[in-house]
Design an enzyme around this catalytic site. Structure first.
Site, PDB file in Angstrom:
ATOM      1  N   TYR A   1       0.856  -1.195   0.000  1.00  0.00           N
ATOM      2  CA  TYR A   1       0.000   0.000   0.000  1.00  0.00           C
ATOM      3  C   TYR A   1       0.881   1.230   0.000  1.00  0.00           C
ATOM      4  O   TYR A   1       1.851   1.301   0.767  1.00  0.00           O
ATOM      5  CB  TYR A   1      -0.897  -0.013   1.240  1.00  0.00           C
ATOM      6  CG  TYR A   1      -1.776   1.219   1.372  1.00  0.00           C
ATOM      7  CD1 TYR A   1      -2.840   1.444   0.497  1.00  0.00           C
ATOM      8  CD2 TYR A   1      -1.549   2.153   2.393  1.00  0.00           C
ATOM      9  CE1 TYR A   1      -3.650   2.563   0.635  1.00  0.00           C
ATOM     10  CE2 TYR A   1      -2.366   3.271   2.532  1.00  0.00           C
ATOM     11  CZ  TYR A   1      -3.409   3.479   1.653  1.00  0.00           C
ATOM     12  OH  TYR A   1      -4.212   4.587   1.783  1.00  0.00           O
TER      13      TYR A   1
ATOM     14  N   ASP B   1       9.329   2.831  -0.202  1.00  0.00           N
ATOM     15  CA  ASP B   1       8.277   3.465   0.585  1.00  0.00           C
ATOM     16  C   ASP B   1       8.481   3.032   2.036  1.00  0.00           C
ATOM     17  O   ASP B   1       8.043   1.958   2.449  1.00  0.00           O
ATOM     18  CB  ASP B   1       6.895   3.056   0.060  1.00  0.00           C
ATOM     19  CG  ASP B   1       5.783   3.726   0.862  1.00  0.00           C
ATOM     20  OD1 ASP B   1       6.092   4.423   1.854  1.00  0.00           O
ATOM     21  OD2 ASP B   1       4.605   3.547   0.499  1.00  0.00           O
TER      22      ASP B   1
ATOM     23  N   LYS C   1       4.332   8.850   9.175  1.00  0.00           N
ATOM     24  CA  LYS C   1       4.126   8.120  10.433  1.00  0.00           C
ATOM     25  C   LYS C   1       5.128   8.536  11.530  1.00  0.00           C
ATOM     26  O   LYS C   1       4.961   9.600  12.101  1.00  0.00           O
ATOM     27  CB  LYS C   1       4.082   6.613  10.168  1.00  0.00           C
ATOM     28  CG  LYS C   1       2.875   6.280   9.238  1.00  0.00           C
ATOM     29  CD  LYS C   1       2.478   4.833   9.180  1.00  0.00           C
ATOM     30  CE  LYS C   1       1.142   4.673   8.459  1.00  0.00           C
ATOM     31  NZ  LYS C   1       1.187   3.982   7.196  1.00  0.00           N
TER      32      LYS C   1
HETATM   33  C1  LIG Z   1       0.414   4.454   5.840  1.00  0.00           C
HETATM   34  C2  LIG Z   1       1.156   4.253   4.583  1.00  0.00           C
HETATM   35  C3  LIG Z   1       1.029   5.132   3.492  1.00  0.00           C
HETATM   36  C4  LIG Z   1       0.022   6.235   3.467  1.00  0.00           C
HETATM   37  O1  LIG Z   1       0.271   7.203   4.450  1.00  0.00           O
HETATM   38  P1  LIG Z   1      -0.909   8.196   4.879  1.00  0.00           P
HETATM   39  O2  LIG Z   1      -0.236   9.127   5.833  1.00  0.00           O
HETATM   40  O3  LIG Z   1      -1.974   7.346   5.490  1.00  0.00           O
HETATM   41  O4  LIG Z   1      -1.370   8.885   3.646  1.00  0.00           O
HETATM   42  C5  LIG Z   1       1.850   4.946   2.401  1.00  0.00           C
HETATM   43  N1  LIG Z   1       2.750   3.950   2.374  1.00  0.00           N
HETATM   44  C6  LIG Z   1       2.892   3.080   3.384  1.00  0.00           C
HETATM   45  C7  LIG Z   1       3.917   2.004   3.301  1.00  0.00           C
HETATM   46  C8  LIG Z   1       2.093   3.186   4.523  1.00  0.00           C
HETATM   47  O5  LIG Z   1       2.218   2.292   5.509  1.00  0.00           O
END
Ligand SMILES: *Cc1c(COP(=O)(O)O)cnc(C)c1O
Length: 425
Positions: free
Chosen positions: A142, A237, A265
């Site tokens: 994701y 990512d 995060k």
């Molecule tokens: C949570 C997440 C996102 C999206 O981040 P948001 O702050 O919710 O937009 C993208 N990539 C990864 C790997 C994630 O865990």
């Protein structure tokens, strides 16, 4: 009617599904979401003042434990001086320097306000820099909710995918190739066929959005080699894994160097901060230096940046990650032992402050494999634990998170509850 139920019904009147992000609605486990009133250390309390040991940690940011006194103090002190200026601040330099000092691949970094913004911007940058259109992503990873990333694999290998959301025109994802995680052969084949058109690979270098799935040896190294060979960019990512899987993210753990990294995060310490960064020659293609446009009214927000900066400082204390992963080991090994003792087919895995629980025979390595785990059993486990005051992610396809405040007593209380629950499965 319970207070949580009352609030949920009221929320549903004016908020679609009663929540501002879908997984919070408990749809995949059933039941009523808990409305949270406050949190401290490893605990959260719901609207009925029921206490839970929390293994969601705001989906990753709360690595120091909730409402860490030092972070709260800095937020309060910073807020007094104004909430946002729309002009540069010294704090933004400090957090950029702190990120660049720790992540070996990052020479320059741009701040945004969410993970979605960071991946969307990094992909635009990769396309602008290479002058190519196609991107590769992996099934089960994701990367936020941008149009071109809401796509699942089509029927055959090397076919282009299908949108996973209404409202995404097929044309918007026709440049996105979706391949299986941990299957390097397919990536090689994709480059053989489309190599001159591929701008980048985006990958969760340890996946945390299909439960926890680690890369098999050679996978990340292979992606690196193929990108280098074909002139494509490798984007890690690390929105979830950055400062969570280890002090330098997965790039620090594996020694594989991406061209660009996306973060969010943990780097906001619970406030909205995201970032993308990498090689200076690539990053200099963003506006105002270059022709790849990217902007944000609240980007680098002073209060959010202050929360992130103090979080990064506290994470640099010697031994923090060693202690974190030791607690994680005790939790995951303890859960697996108790499941086995009760005759339940379940296994676990962990890295740094992230863990995976799988109701299946062996630790999965791909989306297909994780999809074969027993989700009915997970649901029962989830509700059994919730009823005993332990809050796991309300989905079998999310990683779990621990914090520096999950001490031995907290882990033991969790294992005691699990022993009772396994006996009922
Ligand atoms: C949570 C997440 C996102 C999206 O981040 P948001 O702050 O919710 O937009 C993208 N990539 C990864 C790997 C994630 O865990």
């Amino acid at each position: 009617m319970s207070r949580n139920t009352q609030l949920f019904e009221r929320a549903c009147q004016t908020i679609p599904g009663g929540v501002n992000s879908p997984v919070r609605a408990f749809r995949s486990v059933g039941g009523t979401p808990r409305f949270i009133k406050r949190a401290q250390g490893p605990y959260i309390w719901d609207a009925e003042d029921t206490q839970y040991i929390d293994y969601v940690g705001s989906w990753g940011p709360a690595i120091l434990g909730h409402a860490h006194p030092e972070v709260v103090r800095v937020v309060q002190e910073t807020a007094v001086h104004g909430l946002s200026f729309g002009a540069p601040t010294e704090g933004e330099i400090e957090i950029a320097e702190a990120i660049a000092a720790r992540l070996p691949s990052i020479k320059k970094v741009r701040l945004v306000s969410s993970g979605t913004e960071s991946t969307m911007s990094a992909i635009r940058l990769a396309r602008g820099f290479t002058g190519r259109s196609k991107i590769i992503k992996f099934e089960g990873c994701y990367h936020g909710h941008a149009d071109s990333l809401l796509v699942k694999a089509g029927s055959g290998m090397l076919t282009f995918g299908n949108p996973t959301s209404a409202g995404v025109p097929p044309e918007f994802i026709k440049h996105t190739l979706v391949l299986d995680y941990n299957k390097l052969d397919a990536v090689e084949a994709a480059f053989k066929e489309h190599g001159q058109d591929i701008a980048c690979i985006i990958v969760e270098p340890i996946a945390g959005n299909m439960n926890l799935i680690k890369p098999v040896p050679g996978f990340l190294e292979g992606l690196r080699a193929l990108c280098t060979q074909y002139g494509a960019l490798l984007i890690f990512d690390e929105v979830m894994t950055g400062f969570r899987a280890g002090p330098q993210g997965v790039q620090g753990l594996t020694g594989v160097t991406p061209d660009l990294t996306t973060l969010a995060k943990v780097i906001g310490g619970g406030m909205p901060v995201g970032a993308f960064g990498g090689r200076a020659d690539i990053m200099d293609h963003i506006a105002p230096l270059g022709d790849v446009y990217q902007a944000g009214t609240l980007s680098g927000n002073p209060v959010a940046v202050a929360a992130g900066l103090v979080t990064l400082k506290l994470l640099a204390e010697p031994g923090f990650y060693e202690q974190l992963s030791e607690q994680n080991r005790k939790l995951t090994e303890g859960l697996a032992q108790r499941a086995t003792a009760a005759g339940i087919e379940m296994c676990t895995d962990y890295v740094g402050g992230m863990f995976g629980l799988y109701f299946c025979g062996s630790v999965p390595t791909s989306f297909d494999e994780v999809s074969t785990c027993n989700t009915e059993r997970f649901k029962k486990f989830f509700h059994g634990m919730l009823n005993r005051g332990v809050y796991f992610a309300p989905s079998a396809f999310e990683a779990g998170f621990i914090s520096g405040t999950h001490d031995d007593a907290v882990i033991q209380a969790t294992l005691d509850a699990a022993e009772e629950v396994f006996a009922t499965l």
